[in-house]
Design an enzyme around this catalytic site. Structure first.
Site, PDB file in Angstrom:
ATOM      1  N   THR A 160       5.578   1.685  11.120  1.00 31.17           N
ATOM      2  CA  THR A 160       6.365   1.857   9.760  1.00 31.17           C
ATOM      3  C   THR A 160       7.730   1.738  10.010  1.00 31.17           C
ATOM      4  O   THR A 160       8.052   2.123  11.017  1.00 31.17           O
ATOM      5  CB  THR A 160       5.870   3.006   8.924  1.00 31.17           C
ATOM      6  N   ASP A 161       8.526   1.289   8.910  1.00 32.99           N
ATOM      7  CA  ASP A 161      10.266   1.244   9.268  1.00 32.99           C
ATOM      8  C   ASP A 161      10.597   2.898   8.843  1.00 32.99           C
ATOM      9  O   ASP A 161      11.581   3.233   9.479  1.00 32.99           O
ATOM     10  CB  ASP A 161      10.776   0.539   8.147  1.00 32.99           C
ATOM     11  N   GLU A 162       9.515   3.840   8.472  1.00 32.39           N
ATOM     12  CA  GLU A 162      10.106   5.156   8.209  1.00 32.39           C
ATOM     13  C   GLU A 162      10.423   5.968   9.513  1.00 32.39           C
ATOM     14  O   GLU A 162      11.048   6.925   9.488  1.00 32.39           O
ATOM     15  CB  GLU A 162       9.089   5.905   7.301  1.00 32.39           C
ATOM     16  N   TYR A 220       4.789  12.776   8.036  1.00 29.39           N
ATOM     17  CA  TYR A 220       4.337  11.582   8.215  1.00 29.39           C
ATOM     18  C   TYR A 220       4.978  10.539   9.232  1.00 29.39           C
ATOM     19  O   TYR A 220       4.575   9.963  10.297  1.00 29.39           O
ATOM     20  CB  TYR A 220       4.167  10.744   6.894  1.00 29.39           C
ATOM     21  N   LYS A 258       3.980   9.223  12.960  1.00 29.27           N
ATOM     22  CA  LYS A 258       4.001   7.842  13.331  1.00 29.27           C
ATOM     23  C   LYS A 258       4.783   7.607  14.465  1.00 29.27           C
ATOM     24  O   LYS A 258       4.330   6.781  15.397  1.00 29.27           O
ATOM     25  CB  LYS A 258       4.367   6.960  12.137  1.00 29.27           C
ATOM     26  N   ASP A 288     -13.729   3.163  10.815  1.00 31.45           N
ATOM     27  CA  ASP A 288     -12.990   3.973   9.821  1.00 31.45           C
ATOM     28  C   ASP A 288     -13.514   5.075   9.509  1.00 31.45           C
ATOM     29  O   ASP A 288     -14.944   5.225   9.342  1.00 31.45           O
ATOM     30  CB  ASP A 288     -12.827   2.911   8.685  1.00 31.45           C
ATOM     31  N   ALA A 289     -12.943   5.926   9.414  1.00 29.15           N
ATOM     32  CA  ALA A 289     -13.374   7.534   9.205  1.00 29.15           C
ATOM     33  C   ALA A 289     -13.571   7.674   7.664  1.00 29.15           C
ATOM     34  O   ALA A 289     -14.289   8.874   7.421  1.00 29.15           O
ATOM     35  CB  ALA A 289     -12.364   8.353   9.407  1.00 29.15           C
ATOM     36  N   PRO A 333       6.346   9.273 -13.352  1.00 30.45           N
ATOM     37  CA  PRO A 333       7.249  10.367 -12.427  1.00 30.45           C
ATOM     38  C   PRO A 333       7.967   9.762 -11.588  1.00 30.45           C
ATOM     39  O   PRO A 333       7.663   9.548 -10.477  1.00 30.45           O
ATOM     40  CB  PRO A 333       6.244  11.194 -11.930  1.00 30.45           C
ATOM     41  N   VAL A 334       9.346   9.525 -11.943  1.00 32.91           N
ATOM     42  CA  VAL A 334      10.374   9.129 -10.989  1.00 32.91           C
ATOM     43  C   VAL A 334      11.016  10.140 -10.401  1.00 32.91           C
ATOM     44  O   VAL A 334      11.666  11.039 -11.147  1.00 32.91           O
ATOM     45  CB  VAL A 334      11.472   8.058 -11.802  1.00 32.91           C
TER      46      VAL A 334
HETATM   47  P1  NAD Z   1      -4.531   3.891   3.866  1.00 32.92           P
HETATM   48  O1  NAD Z   1      -3.903   5.236   3.730  1.00 32.92           O
HETATM   49  O2  NAD Z   1      -4.461   2.897   2.562  1.00 32.92           O
HETATM   50  O3  NAD Z   1      -5.754   3.544   4.889  1.00 32.92           O
HETATM   51  C1  NAD Z   1      -5.675   4.322   6.100  1.00 32.92           C
HETATM   52  C2  NAD Z   1      -7.241   3.937   6.846  1.00 32.92           C
HETATM   53  O4  NAD Z   1      -7.346   4.728   7.824  1.00 32.92           O
HETATM   54  C3  NAD Z   1      -8.242   4.337   5.543  1.00 32.92           C
HETATM   55  O5  NAD Z   1      -9.158   3.523   5.609  1.00 32.92           O
HETATM   56  C4  NAD Z   1      -8.766   5.694   6.220  1.00 32.92           C
HETATM   57  O6  NAD Z   1     -10.117   5.926   6.025  1.00 32.92           O
HETATM   58  C5  NAD Z   1      -8.538   5.501   7.751  1.00 32.92           C
HETATM   59  N1  NAD Z   1      -8.510   6.490   8.604  1.00 32.92           N
HETATM   60  C6  NAD Z   1      -7.767   7.744   8.376  1.00 32.92           C
HETATM   61  N2  NAD Z   1      -7.945   8.738   9.420  1.00 32.92           N
HETATM   62  C7  NAD Z   1      -8.959   7.950  10.421  1.00 32.92           C
HETATM   63  C8  NAD Z   1      -9.062   8.361  11.519  1.00 32.92           C
HETATM   64  N3  NAD Z   1      -9.063   9.628  12.133  1.00 32.92           N
HETATM   65  N4  NAD Z   1     -10.116   7.510  12.080  1.00 32.92           N
HETATM   66  C9  NAD Z   1     -10.441   6.286  11.764  1.00 32.92           C
HETATM   67  N5  NAD Z   1      -9.644   6.026  10.510  1.00 32.92           N
HETATM   68  C10 NAD Z   1      -9.197   6.625   9.985  1.00 32.92           C
HETATM   69  O7  NAD Z   1      -3.077   2.891   4.815  1.00 32.92           O
HETATM   70  P2  NAD Z   1      -2.398   1.695   4.782  1.00 32.92           P
HETATM   71  O8  NAD Z   1      -1.524   1.796   3.759  1.00 32.92           O
HETATM   72  O9  NAD Z   1      -3.433   1.003   4.646  1.00 32.92           O
HETATM   73  O10 NAD Z   1      -1.584   1.689   6.093  1.00 32.92           O
HETATM   74  C11 NAD Z   1      -2.367   1.360   7.200  1.00 32.92           C
HETATM   75  C12 NAD Z   1      -1.129   1.409   8.481  1.00 32.92           C
HETATM   76  O11 NAD Z   1      -0.195   0.574   8.242  1.00 32.92           O
HETATM   77  C13 NAD Z   1      -0.827   2.906   8.860  1.00 32.92           C
HETATM   78  O12 NAD Z   1      -1.124   3.089  10.027  1.00 32.92           O
HETATM   79  C14 NAD Z   1       0.491   2.848   8.198  1.00 32.92           C
HETATM   80  O13 NAD Z   1       1.245   3.896   8.680  1.00 32.92           O
HETATM   81  C15 NAD Z   1       1.010   1.556   8.489  1.00 32.92           C
HETATM   82  N6  NAD Z   1       1.957   1.294   7.372  1.00 32.92           N
HETATM   83  C16 NAD Z   1       1.834   1.261   5.947  1.00 32.92           C
HETATM   84  C17 NAD Z   1       2.739   0.775   5.146  1.00 32.92           C
HETATM   85  C18 NAD Z   1       2.455   0.571   3.729  1.00 32.92           C
HETATM   86  O14 NAD Z   1       3.631   0.702   2.791  1.00 32.92           O
HETATM   87  N7  NAD Z   1       1.316   1.129   3.094  1.00 32.92           N
HETATM   88  C19 NAD Z   1       3.789   0.234   5.514  1.00 32.92           C
HETATM   89  C20 NAD Z   1       4.225   0.103   7.093  1.00 32.92           C
HETATM   90  C21 NAD Z   1       3.229   0.635   7.866  1.00 32.92           C
HETATM   91  O1  DAU Z   2       8.368   2.072   4.226  1.00 37.99           O
HETATM   92  C1  DAU Z   2       6.853   2.144   4.668  1.00 37.99           C
HETATM   93  C2  DAU Z   2       6.149   3.078   4.073  1.00 37.99           C
HETATM   94  O2  DAU Z   2       6.054   3.083   2.777  1.00 37.99           O
HETATM   95  C3  DAU Z   2       4.594   3.334   4.849  1.00 37.99           C
HETATM   96  O3  DAU Z   2       5.057   3.637   6.168  1.00 37.99           O
HETATM   97  C4  DAU Z   2       3.938   4.586   3.978  1.00 37.99           C
HETATM   98  O4  DAU Z   2       2.759   4.629   4.559  1.00 37.99           O
HETATM   99  C5  DAU Z   2       3.886   4.217   2.492  1.00 37.99           C
HETATM  100  O5  DAU Z   2       3.149   5.129   1.945  1.00 37.99           O
HETATM  101  C6  DAU Z   2       5.184   3.852   2.233  1.00 37.99           C
HETATM  102  O6  DAU Z   2       6.017   5.282   1.941  1.00 37.99           O
HETATM  103  P1  DAU Z   2       7.072   5.570   0.717  1.00 37.99           P
HETATM  104  O7  DAU Z   2       7.122   7.076   0.897  1.00 37.99           O
HETATM  105  O8  DAU Z   2       8.228   4.831   0.592  1.00 37.99           O
HETATM  106  O9  DAU Z   2       6.080   5.065  -0.309  1.00 37.99           O
HETATM  107  P2  DAU Z   2       5.436   5.773  -1.940  1.00 37.99           P
HETATM  108  O10 DAU Z   2       4.883   4.673  -2.556  1.00 37.99           O
HETATM  109  O11 DAU Z   2       4.911   6.987  -1.510  1.00 37.99           O
HETATM  110  O12 DAU Z   2       7.207   6.009  -2.432  1.00 37.99           O
HETATM  111  C7  DAU Z   2       7.904   4.770  -2.695  1.00 37.99           C
HETATM  112  C8  DAU Z   2       9.088   5.527  -3.326  1.00 37.99           C
HETATM  113  O13 DAU Z   2       9.016   5.895  -4.644  1.00 37.99           O
HETATM  114  C9  DAU Z   2       9.697   6.421  -2.790  1.00 37.99           C
HETATM  115  O14 DAU Z   2      11.275   6.619  -2.597  1.00 37.99           O
HETATM  116  C10 DAU Z   2       9.240   7.601  -3.274  1.00 37.99           C
HETATM  117  C11 DAU Z   2       9.158   7.152  -4.726  1.00 37.99           C
HETATM  118  N1  DAU Z   2       8.208   7.801  -5.634  1.00 37.99           N
HETATM  119  C12 DAU Z   2       6.858   7.893  -5.272  1.00 37.99           C
HETATM  120  C13 DAU Z   2       5.885   8.302  -6.161  1.00 37.99           C
HETATM  121  C14 DAU Z   2       4.620   8.629  -5.380  1.00 37.99           C
HETATM  122  C15 DAU Z   2       8.471   8.166  -7.110  1.00 37.99           C
HETATM  123  O15 DAU Z   2       9.849   8.268  -7.285  1.00 37.99           O
HETATM  124  N2  DAU Z   2       7.422   8.663  -7.871  1.00 37.99           N
HETATM  125  C16 DAU Z   2       6.175   8.921  -7.223  1.00 37.99           C
HETATM  126  O16 DAU Z   2       5.224   9.469  -8.145  1.00 37.99           O
END
Ligand code: NAD
Ligand code: DAU
Length: 355
Positions: A133-135, A159, A163, A32-33, A214-215
């Protein structure tokens, strides 16, 4: 037997490592970085566990990866490492291309070299799992059917595009070189250890601070929510029984508008930590400028994973949300350490302009 995990100090990766070591005897090498989102406090429970080998390094460092692969000879590599926040990708996309595209490429090349040198039966048994991700599928209208594994990619944010590019590389490394690649597409995760830039922990923290909640836009965007432990369980199933070359959707069957999520969080906090003035935290909701290009709706059809690998989510959204709020309320040292100077700068930049 060993697994090599990247990004295992982040939100989902650290849960995966902790859950894995709770039920397996294998060593986990965790690269991990330690970006702003990586946090070794998430892994504190493993401080004295010799099965956890932490390496501070980047997936873009091919020489490091080659050395680690040769030294530890993992039977699988799981790639969690990524830049993961959509708003940050809009503010500064370069690092997303660097890590999620170029980093994934470098990792795939190192893994390919290692895998090609393996003898049978290790070569056939080896797996590379790309956590995605589903995105990547883009945005749905209110009545459209949920994303399936054959929905074409249509990423809308930097993003999501980065991905999708990483996923395409992983797919091509399977088709061109035969690397046994598995790819998963998961919906929005929530739970302990999530960095408070994401919706749920951000809203908990701002509610407790007495700050506006903040919505974005009208708050009627829809996300599907999955408890992080369920995501990790799904990844274990895919790793064990997924078919190389296949992709698997992972979802929580819990579509909610953002406003529903925020109001539900406020109601949970009203009970758990009532405001001094007796009013509801929902009085703090503030509609602010929308996210540019904001995807309206994500929905996941995860029937393939249920039918082929027998995985379904365990946690219900309401109980998962209560567990999550309880965790943030009882882990103030973790939260205070995370809300450092750089976090405060991000929140100021992101929300002052929007208000
Ligand atoms: P996060 O941002 O919490 O963690 C990412 C981790 O990757 C961190 O520990 C960071 O230090 C490390 N990292 C970043 N750049 C790096 C590099 N160059 N080399 C090595 N390590 C590095 O993210 P998360 O929410 O835990 O997501 C993890 C994975 O799951 C991601 O690939 C994300 O796209 C995917 N994902 C996340 C969600 C979500 O809702 N959070 C949903 C679907 C998929
Ligand atoms: O769908 C999977 C993804 O979900 C992952 O791949 C991403 O890593 C993860 O960050 C997440 O992306 P979203 O953009 O959906 O998550 P976020 O929590 O940033 O936002 C969720 C929803 O809430 C989105 O519609 C934006 C809204 N939002 C978010 C923030 C931070 C707000 O309305 N206000 C806010 O301040």
């Amino acid at each position: 037997m060993t697994l090599l995990v990247t990004g295992g100090a982040g939100f989902i990766g650290s849960h995966f490592v902790l859950d894995w070591l709770a039920c397996h005897h294998e060593t986990v090498v965790n690269v991990d970085a330690l970006s702003y989102a990586g946090n070794r406090m998430n892994l504190a429970a493993l401080a004295d566990d010799p099965r956890h080998v932490f390496v501070h390094g980047r997936i873009g460092d091919g020489a490091l990866l080659e050395r680690l692969l040769e030294e530890h000879k993992p039977r699988a590599v799981l790639n969690f490492a990524a830049e993961s926040h959509v708003d940050r990708s809009i503010a500064g996309p370069a690092v997303f291309v660097d890590t999620n595209v170029a980093g994934t490429f470098t990792l795939l090349e190192a893994v390919r070299g290692y895998w090609q040198g393996l003898a049978e039966p290790e070569k056939t048994a080896f797996r590379y799992l790309q956590v995605s991700t589903d995105e990547v599928y883009g945005s749905l209208g209110p009545l459209e059917a949920a994303f399936t594994e054959t929905t074409p990619f249509a990423p809308n944010s930097p993003y999501a595009a980065s991905k999708a590019a990483g996923d395409h590389l992983a797919r091509a490394w399977h088709h061109s070189y035969g690397l046994p690649v598995l790819t998963t597409h998961c919906s929005n995760n929530y739970g302990p250890f999530q960095f408070p830039e994401k919706l749920i922990p951000l809203m908990i923290e701002r509610a407790l601070e007495g700050a506006p909640l903040p919505v974005y836009g009208d708050g009627l965007q829809v996300r599907d929510w999955l408890y992080v432990g369920d995501h990790c369980a799904a990844l274990r199933r895919v790793l064990a029984e997924g078919k190389p070359g296949d992709t698997y959707n992972i979802g929580g069957n819990a579509e909610r508008t953002n406003l529903e999520v925020v109001n539900r969080l406020c109601a949970i906090l009203d009970e758990a930590r009532p405001r001094a003035d007796g009013r509801s935290y929902s009085a703090q909701v503030a509609f602010v400028a929308d996210r540019p290009g904001h995807d309206r709706r994500y929905a996941i059809n995860a029937t393939k994973l249920a039918a082929e690998l027998g995985w379904v989510p365990d946690e219900r959204f309401d109980s998962g949300l209560k567990r999550t709020v309880a965790w943030y309320l009882s882990h103030r040292a973790w939260v205070d350490a995370v809300k450092s100077g750089s976090y405060r700068d991000w929140v100021a930049r992101q929300y002052e302009a929007r208000a």
